[in-house]
Design an enzyme around this catalytic site. Structure first.
Site, PDB file in Angstrom:
ATOM      1  CD  GLU A   1       3.049  -1.545  -3.886  1.00 50.36           C
ATOM      2  OE1 GLU A   1       2.458  -1.354  -2.828  1.00 50.36           O
ATOM      3  OE2 GLU A   1       4.078  -2.247  -3.971  1.00 50.36           O
TER       4      GLU A   1
ATOM      5  CB  THR B   1      -0.550  -0.596  -1.499  1.00 41.65           C
ATOM      6  OG1 THR B   1      -1.316  -0.191  -2.630  1.00 41.65           O
ATOM      7  CG2 THR B   1      -1.366  -1.597  -0.681  1.00 41.65           C
TER       8      THR B   1
ATOM      9  CG  ASP C   1       4.182   2.404  -2.294  1.00 45.13           C
ATOM     10  OD1 ASP C   1       3.735   2.212  -1.147  1.00 45.13           O
ATOM     11  OD2 ASP C   1       4.099   1.562  -3.201  1.00 45.13           O
ATOM     12  N   GLY C   2       5.548   3.316   0.406  1.00 45.55           N
ATOM     13  CA  GLY C   2       6.456   2.725   1.382  1.00 45.55           C
ATOM     14  C   GLY C   2       7.317   1.654   0.738  1.00 45.55           C
TER      15      GLY C   2
ATOM     16  N   GLY D   1       6.094  -5.228  -1.878  1.00 47.03           N
ATOM     17  CA  GLY D   1       5.131  -6.298  -2.139  1.00 47.03           C
ATOM     18  C   GLY D   1       4.708  -7.055  -0.907  1.00 47.03           C
TER      19      GLY D   1
HETATM   20  C1  5RP Z   1       2.750  -3.191  -0.427  1.00 48.67           C
HETATM   21  C2  5RP Z   1       4.104  -2.628  -0.262  1.00 48.67           C
HETATM   22  C3  5RP Z   1       4.351  -1.748   0.918  1.00 48.67           C
HETATM   23  O1  5RP Z   1       4.858  -0.530   0.469  1.00 48.67           O
HETATM   24  C4  5RP Z   1       5.344  -2.387   1.823  1.00 48.67           C
HETATM   25  O2  5RP Z   1       4.860  -3.683   2.161  1.00 48.67           O
HETATM   26  C5  5RP Z   1       5.553  -1.563   3.090  1.00 48.67           C
HETATM   27  O3  5RP Z   1       4.386  -1.587   3.855  1.00 48.67           O
HETATM   28  P1  5RP Z   1       4.249  -0.806   5.220  1.00 48.67           P
HETATM   29  O4  5RP Z   1       4.214   0.640   4.883  1.00 48.67           O
HETATM   30  O5  5RP Z   1       2.938  -1.305   5.773  1.00 48.67           O
HETATM   31  O6  5RP Z   1       5.408  -1.166   6.094  1.00 48.67           O
HETATM   32  O7  5RP Z   1       5.000  -2.848  -1.034  1.00 48.67           O
HETATM   33  O8  5RP Z   1       2.677  -4.071  -1.500  1.00 48.67           O
END
Ligand code: 5RP
Length: 223
Positions: free
Chosen positions: A103, A28, A81-82, A95
């Site tokens: 996640e 996410t 995921d990021g 988070g």
């Molecule tokens: C969401 C997360 C995202 O992976 C984290 O916040 C990074 O987000 P972004 O890719 O928008 O920088 O943990 O719950």
């Protein structure tokens, strides 16, 4: 290159980790969103995806990618995921987007966590980004006191003047002012506090690989 261009570059690179004919776990956030857009281009090569949030499920569906319930899935090769921060050992803070619990659940079923991040996320010591902790609403104050006893400065996350509510109907405390030198130990310690649903420290099961977007290209860090 802009931060979004770096995110797009790692999202494209992550496609190489997707296994044909399999189910992919999908994270996410803005970087994960770029990945979903890339996944949409190869949707005929995969069986489907498991989403880590309602927002991710909606975006996957908008690309025509089948979204499976995790209860129908026994294993996945990869979860992509990021992260809000990642250290040199593959431990992460996650988070920022509020989806930490799902996640962590989806990632736990995957053989490998592939982290996709721009270079601003790589840190020597985790903790500059406030550590998200999802809590059962009635435990907000008691968990906040316990986090303060650990040296943190916890703040209840708000949205539109109200406590932010996760996809699980819970609240989030953002624990600032931590310098996390032993992420595995802190993850275990916070997990054990009564009322904590999950903590956004991904250290006991951290990243296997980080695709890091830099000005000179995508670097692969293996842990
Ligand atoms: C969401 C997360 C995202 O992976 C984290 O916040 C990074 O987000 P972004 O890719 O928008 O920088 O943990 O719950």
């Amino acid at each position: 290159m802009t931060q979004d261009e770096l995110k797009q570059a790692v999202a494209r690179a992550a496609i190489d980790y997707v296994v044909d004919g399999e189910i992919v776990g999908v994270g996410t956030g803005s970087t994960a969103n770029f990945f979903i857009d890339e996944l949409g281009k190869i949707r005929d090569r995969i069986k489907g995806a498991v989403a880590s949030s309602e927002a991710t499920a909606a975006r996957l569906k908008s690309h025509g990618i089948p979204v499976l319930d995790l209860n129908e899935v026994e294993r996945m090769s990869v979860y992509i995921d990021g992260a809000d921060e990642i250290d040199h050992g593959g431990a992460m803070i996650k988070g920022g987007g509020g989806a930490l619990t799902r996640e962590k659940i989806v990632a736990s079923v995957a053989d490998k966590f592939i982290c996709i991040a721009d270079e601003s996320k790589l840190v020597d010591v985790l903790g500059k980004f406030p550590l998200p902790v999802e809590v059962i609403p009635m435990a907000g104050k008691s968990v906040a006191r316990a986090l303060a006893a650990l040296g943190a400065n916890p703040v209840l996350r708000m949205k539109d003047g109200q406590p932010y509510v996760t996809d699980n109907g819970c609240h989030i405390l953002d624990a600032a002012s931590l310098q996390i030198r032993d992420p595995k130990a802190l993850e275990q310690q916070i997990n054990q506090l009564a009322g904590v649903v999950s903590v956004g420290l991904f250290a006991r099961q951290g990243a296997a690989v980080c695709l890091l977007g830099t000005a000179t290209g995508v670097k692969t860090l293996a842990f």
